[in-house]
Design a protein around this motif. Structure first.
Motif, mmCIF file in Angstrom:
data_model
loop_
_atom_site.group_PDB
_atom_site.id
_atom_site.type_symbol
_atom_site.label_atom_id
_atom_site.label_comp_id
_atom_site.label_asym_id
_atom_site.label_seq_id
_atom_site.Cartn_x
_atom_site.Cartn_y
_atom_site.Cartn_z
ATOM 1 N N THR A 25 19.097 -41.823 -18.854
ATOM 2 C CA THR A 25 20.017 -40.938 -19.553
ATOM 3 C C THR A 25 20.762 -40.045 -18.575
ATOM 4 O OG1 THR A 25 20.215 -39.277 -21.290
ATOM 5 C CG2 THR A 25 18.239 -39.169 -19.933
ATOM 6 N N ASP A 26 21.952 -39.618 -18.987
ATOM 7 C CA ASP A 26 22.691 -38.605 -18.237
ATOM 8 C C ASP A 26 22.304 -37.210 -18.719
ATOM 9 O OD1 ASP A 26 24.111 -40.456 -16.702
ATOM 10 O OD2 ASP A 26 25.624 -40.693 -18.256
ATOM 11 N N SER A 27 21.662 -37.134 -19.900
ATOM 12 C CA SER A 27 21.276 -35.844 -20.474
ATOM 13 C C SER A 27 19.990 -36.013 -21.268
ATOM 14 C CB SER A 27 22.383 -35.328 -21.390
ATOM 15 O OG SER A 27 21.914 -34.259 -22.177
ATOM 16 N N LEU A 28 18.886 -35.546 -20.707
ATOM 17 C CA LEU A 28 17.610 -35.652 -21.408
ATOM 18 C C LEU A 28 17.674 -34.915 -22.745
ATOM 19 C CD1 LEU A 28 14.677 -36.503 -21.621
ATOM 20 C CD2 LEU A 28 14.063 -34.424 -20.383
ATOM 21 N N ALA A 29 18.290 -33.741 -22.757
ATOM 22 C CA ALA A 29 18.368 -32.950 -23.997
ATOM 23 C C ALA A 29 19.063 -33.751 -25.101
ATOM 24 C CB ALA A 29 19.100 -31.634 -23.743
ATOM 25 N N ARG A 30 20.200 -34.371 -24.776
ATOM 26 C CA ARG A 30 20.951 -35.146 -25.775
ATOM 27 C C ARG A 30 20.163 -36.383 -26.213
ATOM 28 N NH1 ARG A 30 25.492 -35.704 -23.089
ATOM 29 N NH2 ARG A 30 25.086 -37.816 -22.397
ATOM 30 N N THR A 31 19.525 -37.061 -25.275
ATOM 31 C CA THR A 31 18.752 -38.259 -25.596
ATOM 32 C C THR A 31 17.579 -37.925 -26.508
ATOM 33 O OG1 THR A 31 19.387 -39.342 -23.543
ATOM 34 C CG2 THR A 31 17.391 -40.147 -24.611
ATOM 35 N N MET A 32 16.857 -36.847 -26.193
ATOM 36 C CA MET A 32 15.721 -36.445 -27.031
ATOM 37 C C MET A 32 16.191 -36.080 -28.438
ATOM 38 S SD MET A 32 12.927 -36.799 -25.405
ATOM 39 C CE MET A 32 11.845 -35.912 -26.487
ATOM 40 N N GLU A 33 17.311 -35.374 -28.505
ATOM 41 C CA GLU A 33 17.858 -34.986 -29.808
ATOM 42 C C GLU A 33 18.196 -36.226 -30.633
ATOM 43 O OE1 GLU A 33 21.794 -32.636 -31.018
ATOM 44 O OE2 GLU A 33 20.496 -31.544 -29.625
ATOM 45 N N LEU A 34 18.841 -37.207 -30.012
ATOM 46 C CA LEU A 34 19.191 -38.443 -30.720
ATOM 47 C C LEU A 34 17.941 -39.193 -31.165
ATOM 48 C CD1 LEU A 34 22.155 -39.788 -28.557
ATOM 49 C CD2 LEU A 34 22.265 -39.002 -30.936
ATOM 50 N N MET A 35 16.950 -39.296 -30.284
ATOM 51 C CA MET A 35 15.724 -40.022 -30.626
ATOM 52 C C MET A 35 15.006 -39.352 -31.800
ATOM 53 S SD MET A 35 14.158 -41.013 -26.900
ATOM 54 C CE MET A 35 12.709 -41.855 -27.488
ATOM 55 N N ARG A 38 17.399 -39.352 -35.182
ATOM 56 C CA ARG A 38 17.594 -40.681 -35.794
ATOM 57 C C ARG A 38 16.328 -41.182 -36.472
ATOM 58 N NH1 ARG A 38 20.799 -43.888 -31.168
ATOM 59 N NH2 ARG A 38 22.840 -42.958 -31.481
ATOM 60 N N LYS A 39 15.202 -40.704 -35.990
ATOM 61 C CA LYS A 39 13.914 -41.161 -36.520
ATOM 62 C C LYS A 39 13.835 -42.690 -36.499
ATOM 63 C CE LYS A 39 13.158 -37.038 -39.302
ATOM 64 N NZ LYS A 39 14.152 -36.233 -38.647
ATOM 65 N N ASP A 40 14.193 -43.261 -35.376
ATOM 66 C CA ASP A 40 14.183 -44.711 -35.180
ATOM 67 C C ASP A 40 12.754 -45.225 -35.344
ATOM 68 O OD1 ASP A 40 14.163 -47.313 -34.139
ATOM 69 O OD2 ASP A 40 15.684 -46.848 -32.640
ATOM 70 N N PRO A 41 12.511 -46.102 -36.329
ATOM 71 C CA PRO A 41 11.141 -46.586 -36.549
ATOM 72 C C PRO A 41 10.542 -47.299 -35.344
ATOM 73 C CG PRO A 41 12.718 -47.779 -37.936
ATOM 74 C CD PRO A 41 13.473 -46.675 -37.270
ATOM 75 N N ASP A 42 11.358 -47.857 -34.468
ATOM 76 C CA ASP A 42 10.828 -48.499 -33.266
ATOM 77 C C ASP A 42 10.078 -47.504 -32.390
ATOM 78 O OD1 ASP A 42 11.731 -51.050 -33.859
ATOM 79 O OD2 ASP A 42 13.622 -50.799 -32.781
ATOM 80 N N PHE A 43 10.440 -46.218 -32.498
ATOM 81 C CA PHE A 43 9.826 -45.203 -31.648
ATOM 82 C C PHE A 43 8.667 -44.476 -32.321
ATOM 83 C CE2 PHE A 43 13.798 -45.955 -29.484
ATOM 84 C CZ PHE A 43 13.432 -45.885 -28.149
ATOM 85 N N TYR A 44 8.307 -44.846 -33.545
ATOM 86 C CA TYR A 44 7.180 -44.207 -34.230
ATOM 87 C C TYR A 44 5.874 -44.294 -33.436
ATOM 88 C CZ TYR A 44 9.920 -43.578 -38.538
ATOM 89 O OH TYR A 44 10.853 -43.193 -39.460
ATOM 90 N N PRO A 45 5.595 -45.429 -32.734
ATOM 91 C CA PRO A 45 4.323 -45.492 -32.011
ATOM 92 C C PRO A 45 4.274 -44.620 -30.751
ATOM 93 C CG PRO A 45 5.424 -47.642 -31.982
ATOM 94 C CD PRO A 45 6.300 -46.701 -32.735
ATOM 95 N N VAL A 46 5.395 -43.971 -30.387
ATOM 96 C CA VAL A 46 5.431 -43.201 -29.145
ATOM 97 C C VAL A 46 4.646 -41.896 -29.301
ATOM 98 C CG1 VAL A 46 6.919 -41.920 -27.560
ATOM 99 C CG2 VAL A 46 7.603 -44.196 -28.348
ATOM 100 N N ASN A 47 3.661 -41.712 -28.428
ATOM 101 C CA ASN A 47 2.849 -40.503 -28.398
ATOM 102 C C ASN A 47 2.958 -39.757 -27.068
ATOM 103 O OD1 ASN A 47 0.922 -40.364 -30.898
ATOM 104 N ND2 ASN A 47 1.114 -42.522 -30.361
ATOM 105 N N PHE A 48 3.393 -40.474 -26.027
ATOM 106 C CA PHE A 48 3.486 -39.886 -24.704
ATOM 107 C C PHE A 48 4.877 -40.125 -24.143
ATOM 108 C CE2 PHE A 48 -0.972 -40.780 -25.342
ATOM 109 C CZ PHE A 48 -1.568 -39.588 -24.951
#
Length: 85
Positions: A25-35, A38-48
């Motif tokens: 990413t060029d912007s961690l803040a923007r990427t985290m906000e989008l993730m 969006r509540k992308d179900p592909d990322f539901y298993p992410v804990n770390f």
């Protein structure tokens, strides 16, 4: 969302700390906000989440992907779904 606004690469892992996604990413803040927004179900298993700053994230990202592929002979699970074919 209070993520710092830095460029870099990030890795997401599941509850067992198995890597499931490598991104850049060029912007961690923007990427985290989008993730998170969006509540992308592909990322539901992410804990770390691990982030490494890099002025030019592309070579760092490519090296992480290459190292992962050499070790496991495949992309991380979410990268498999997200990468262009």
């Amino acid at each position: 969302h209070n993520a710092p606004d830095y460029a870099g690469v990030y890795e997401c892992a599941d509850i067992l700390q198995d890597l499931v996604f490598i991104g850049q990413t060029d912007s961690l803040a923007r990427t985290m906000e989008l993730m998170l927004d969006r509540k992308d179900p592909d990322f539901y298993p992410v804990n770390f989440f691990r982030f490494q700053t890099a002025q030019d994230p592309d070579p760092v990202y490519k090296k992480l992907i290459e190292d992962y592929q050499q070790k496991f002979n495949r992309l991380p699970l979410i990268n498999q779904k997200k990468e262009p074919k």
